[in-house]
Design an enzyme around this catalytic site. Sequence first.
Site, PDB file in Angstrom:
ATOM      1  N   ASP A  52     -44.527 -18.282 -16.574  1.00  0.00           N
ATOM      2  CA  ASP A  52     -44.153 -17.653 -17.834  1.00  0.00           C
ATOM      3  C   ASP A  52     -45.364 -17.292 -18.693  1.00  0.00           C
ATOM      4  O   ASP A  52     -46.484 -17.730 -18.443  1.00  0.00           O
ATOM      5  CB  ASP A  52     -43.262 -18.608 -18.638  1.00  0.00           C
ATOM      6  CG  ASP A  52     -41.837 -18.665 -18.107  1.00  0.00           C
ATOM      7  OD1 ASP A  52     -41.483 -17.824 -17.272  1.00  0.00           O
ATOM      8  OD2 ASP A  52     -41.079 -19.560 -18.543  1.00  0.00           O
ATOM      9  N   LYS A  73     -41.772 -14.058 -20.667  1.00  0.00           N
ATOM     10  CA  LYS A  73     -40.677 -13.759 -21.586  1.00  0.00           C
ATOM     11  C   LYS A  73     -41.141 -14.090 -22.989  1.00  0.00           C
ATOM     12  O   LYS A  73     -41.515 -15.212 -23.279  1.00  0.00           O
ATOM     13  CB  LYS A  73     -39.437 -14.569 -21.223  1.00  0.00           C
ATOM     14  CG  LYS A  73     -38.932 -14.315 -19.818  1.00  0.00           C
ATOM     15  CD  LYS A  73     -37.802 -15.241 -19.438  1.00  0.00           C
ATOM     16  CE  LYS A  73     -36.509 -14.757 -20.014  1.00  0.00           C
ATOM     17  NZ  LYS A  73     -35.353 -15.525 -19.503  1.00  0.00           N
ATOM     18  N   MET A 186     -38.971 -21.386 -31.360  1.00  0.00           N
ATOM     19  CA  MET A 186     -38.569 -19.981 -31.397  1.00  0.00           C
ATOM     20  C   MET A 186     -37.985 -19.569 -32.747  1.00  0.00           C
ATOM     21  O   MET A 186     -37.014 -18.807 -32.814  1.00  0.00           O
ATOM     22  CB  MET A 186     -37.552 -19.697 -30.278  1.00  0.00           C
ATOM     23  CG  MET A 186     -38.117 -19.921 -28.890  1.00  0.00           C
ATOM     24  SD  MET A 186     -36.871 -19.845 -27.582  1.00  0.00           S
ATOM     25  CE  MET A 186     -36.086 -21.464 -27.739  1.00  0.00           C
TER      26      MET A 186
END
Length: 267
Positions: A52, A73, A186
């Site tokens: 990732d 991502k 996030m």
Amino acid sequence: MSIEKAIGRLAPEIVEFKAGQVWLAGAGPGNAGQLTLDVVSALAQADAIVYDALVDPSILKAADGADLHFVGKRGGKPSTPQDDITALLIALAGRGRRVLRLKGGDPYVFGRGGEEAMALARAGIQFRILPGVTSAFGALASAGIPATMRGMNKAIILATGHAAGEPEDLDWAALARTGQPIVVYMGLKRVETIAAALISGGLAATTPAAVIAAATTEGETVLVSTLAAIAREAAASGVASPALIVVGEIVSMRAELGQFVKLVKSA
């Protein structure tokens, strides 16, 4: 005593990575020093590594000639669809490759490791989970903020902020009422919404809050403020993802402990 010799003495305890297996591994919050020995061993044995965007490039130096497949991502940027990632893992394993699925932090903590494990199980592919230092705890330690502190908290909440303000969002008021520290993954783009929801839920506007960006790496940035001001100050500072938001009295410990963390890092 050399690190190589110390690791060499542990080698007999390392599990063999067999052809056709997929190992889902956590690379920790950033710095290669956060890797577990199991993950270092997997990097050395893997034929193919599917990694990732949150995996620090320095970590891939431990790979020994493996094929590298970047499936990064990031919110708001072009990303590899999850179904495509799963299909790649299954296809590589089907070709008899030793496949290392490498994720930032821990694969089972907001890393979609559970989804990938389920897909592998349904496809009849052997897999193994290699836990990593989750970003929350790695970031807190690096910033000089204890995750738990006697007299301050009896629990700590890990939450995701990617849906803040949306219909499927968390009940931030309920989290606020616990009075326990909250670490938000996030959530940087929605920090204003999150802070407002927590204050509305009963947390004092003066509650200590912090943003920790690029934790444990050379680019680590720690911004300490209050819940009422954290969104404004984060925007003014230009701090960017990957970042965690920390809310709670534990943040106040950085004033006393953070200076010693800095001294050790710079030594």
